[in-house]
Write a protein that holds these residues in place. Structure first.
Motif, mmCIF file in Angstrom:
data_model
loop_
_atom_site.group_PDB
_atom_site.id
_atom_site.type_symbol
_atom_site.label_atom_id
_atom_site.label_comp_id
_atom_site.label_asym_id
_atom_site.label_seq_id
_atom_site.Cartn_x
_atom_site.Cartn_y
_atom_site.Cartn_z
ATOM 1 N N MET A 1 -30.184 79.570 -9.456
ATOM 2 C CA MET A 1 -30.112 79.844 -10.886
ATOM 3 C C MET A 1 -29.319 81.127 -11.121
ATOM 4 N N GLN A 2 -28.438 81.121 -12.081
ATOM 5 C CA GLN A 2 -27.576 82.272 -12.347
ATOM 6 C C GLN A 2 -28.359 83.360 -13.073
ATOM 7 N N ARG A 3 -28.183 84.605 -12.620
ATOM 8 C CA ARG A 3 -28.850 85.746 -13.248
ATOM 9 C C ARG A 3 -28.190 86.066 -14.584
ATOM 10 N N ASP A 4 -28.999 86.441 -15.577
ATOM 11 C CA ASP A 4 -28.439 86.900 -16.843
ATOM 12 C C ASP A 4 -27.661 88.187 -16.609
ATOM 13 N N PRO A 5 -26.588 88.405 -17.363
ATOM 14 C CA PRO A 5 -25.801 89.631 -17.167
ATOM 15 C C PRO A 5 -26.619 90.886 -17.413
ATOM 16 N N ALA A 6 -26.300 91.929 -16.662
ATOM 17 C CA ALA A 6 -26.934 93.225 -16.892
ATOM 18 C C ALA A 6 -26.519 93.757 -18.256
ATOM 19 N N ARG A 7 -27.388 94.560 -18.842
ATOM 20 C CA ARG A 7 -27.137 95.097 -20.186
ATOM 21 C C ARG A 7 -26.704 96.556 -20.159
ATOM 22 N N ALA A 8 -26.707 97.161 -18.979
ATOM 23 C CA ALA A 8 -26.308 98.565 -18.835
ATOM 24 C C ALA A 8 -25.984 98.809 -17.366
ATOM 25 N N MET A 9 -25.395 99.955 -17.102
ATOM 26 C CA MET A 9 -25.019 100.291 -15.729
ATOM 27 C C MET A 9 -25.345 101.750 -15.431
ATOM 28 N N LEU A 10 -25.835 101.981 -14.225
ATOM 29 C CA LEU A 10 -25.951 103.316 -13.655
ATOM 30 C C LEU A 10 -24.949 103.399 -12.512
ATOM 31 N N ILE A 11 -24.150 104.452 -12.485
ATOM 32 C CA ILE A 11 -23.118 104.570 -11.463
ATOM 33 C C ILE A 11 -23.174 105.941 -10.813
ATOM 34 N N ASP A 12 -22.957 105.963 -9.519
ATOM 35 C CA ASP A 12 -22.954 107.199 -8.749
ATOM 36 C C ASP A 12 -21.651 107.954 -8.983
ATOM 37 N N LEU A 13 -21.680 109.245 -8.691
ATOM 38 C CA LEU A 13 -20.474 110.061 -8.832
ATOM 39 C C LEU A 13 -19.702 110.135 -7.509
ATOM 40 N N ASP A 14 -20.253 110.818 -6.528
ATOM 41 C CA ASP A 14 -19.517 111.070 -5.289
ATOM 42 C C ASP A 14 -19.417 109.815 -4.429
ATOM 43 N N GLY A 15 -18.195 109.489 -4.060
ATOM 44 C CA GLY A 15 -17.954 108.295 -3.266
ATOM 45 C C GLY A 15 -17.711 107.053 -4.087
ATOM 46 N N VAL A 16 -17.902 107.149 -5.400
ATOM 47 C CA VAL A 16 -17.638 106.017 -6.290
ATOM 48 C C VAL A 16 -16.630 106.453 -7.356
ATOM 49 N N LEU A 17 -17.064 107.307 -8.269
ATOM 50 C CA LEU A 17 -16.172 107.768 -9.337
ATOM 51 C C LEU A 17 -15.356 108.993 -8.923
ATOM 52 N N ARG A 18 -15.974 109.849 -8.122
ATOM 53 C CA ARG A 18 -15.248 111.034 -7.636
ATOM 54 C C ARG A 18 -14.893 110.842 -6.171
ATOM 55 N N ARG A 19 -13.644 111.136 -5.842
ATOM 56 C CA ARG A 19 -13.160 111.040 -4.470
ATOM 57 C C ARG A 19 -12.927 112.438 -3.917
ATOM 58 N N TRP A 20 -13.210 112.592 -2.630
ATOM 59 C CA TRP A 20 -12.979 113.857 -1.945
ATOM 60 C C TRP A 20 -11.870 113.675 -0.916
#
Length: 205
Positions: A1-20
């Protein structure tokens, strides 16, 4: 059965949005004749990192402890750490574009990060201050990922129950912790995952 879409997102900073850039640390280590990788290994020793991301130490105090452990005269150790820390990372444009798409589709996005007291200043310098609906910082909460209480507070900040909040992080331990807390979670390994994340949030490809 297909999951309903998520309604919000939590996202990490380092290693995802910020690169070193690893060449920064490598260059400092070469200049000061330090073993390759020593700066990062020292800083991320858990007995130093944990108090730094749970509000027990300031970032400056953390870095002072890192300098104390380097096999250098104290002045040189402090200078090496300061030079290393001047670089505050860069933003991944693909991930930032995705965050903006998610918010434009009416789904709130929270930044969920284990961080120090420098987080707010870093967000400002990186131009990210206005890119989130909520910022959930371990230093401010005094609770770090993957503690269940961290995820509970993060979902509360977005006003949704955990099953509706998609969590994205590059750390497997954090991803597993989010799943225990009943959040759908995805381990980030690079931009090839964006298509899946768009589907999980019900966004058009």
């Amino acid at each position: 059965m297909q999951r309903d879409p998520a309604r919000a997102m939590l996202i990490d900073l380092d290693g995802v949005l910020r690169r070193w850039d690893p060449s920064i640390a490598a260059g400092v280590e070469k200049s000061y004749h330090l073993e390759t990788g020593l700066l990062t290994r020292t800083a991320f020793a858990w007995e130093l990192l944990r108090p730094a991301v749970t509000g027990e130490l300031t970032d400056a105090e953390w870095m002072g402890l890192v300098a104390d452990r380097l096999p250098l005269p104290s002045a040189d150790a402090a200078a090496a750490v300061a030079e290393w820390q001047q670089h505050r990372g860069t933003v991944d444009p693909d991930v930032l574009g995705f965050v903006r798409d998610v918010r434009a589709a009416g789904r709130p996005v929270g930044l969920a990060t284990n961080a120090t007291d420098l987080l707010r200043g870093d967000l400002e310098s990186l131009g990210l201050t206005d890119e989130f609906d909520a910022v959930i910082s371990s230093w401010e909460l005094k609770i770090h990922k993957p503690a269940p209480e961290f995820f509970a507070k993060a979902c509360e900040a977005l006003g949704l129950d955990p099953q509706w909040v998609l969590f994205v992080d590059d750390d497997d331990r954090a991803v597993r912790g989010a799943r225990v807390a009943k959040l759908p979670a995805y381990r980030w390994t690079g931009p090839q995952g964006l298509a899946y994340l768009r589907r999980a949030l019900g966004l058009p490809a």
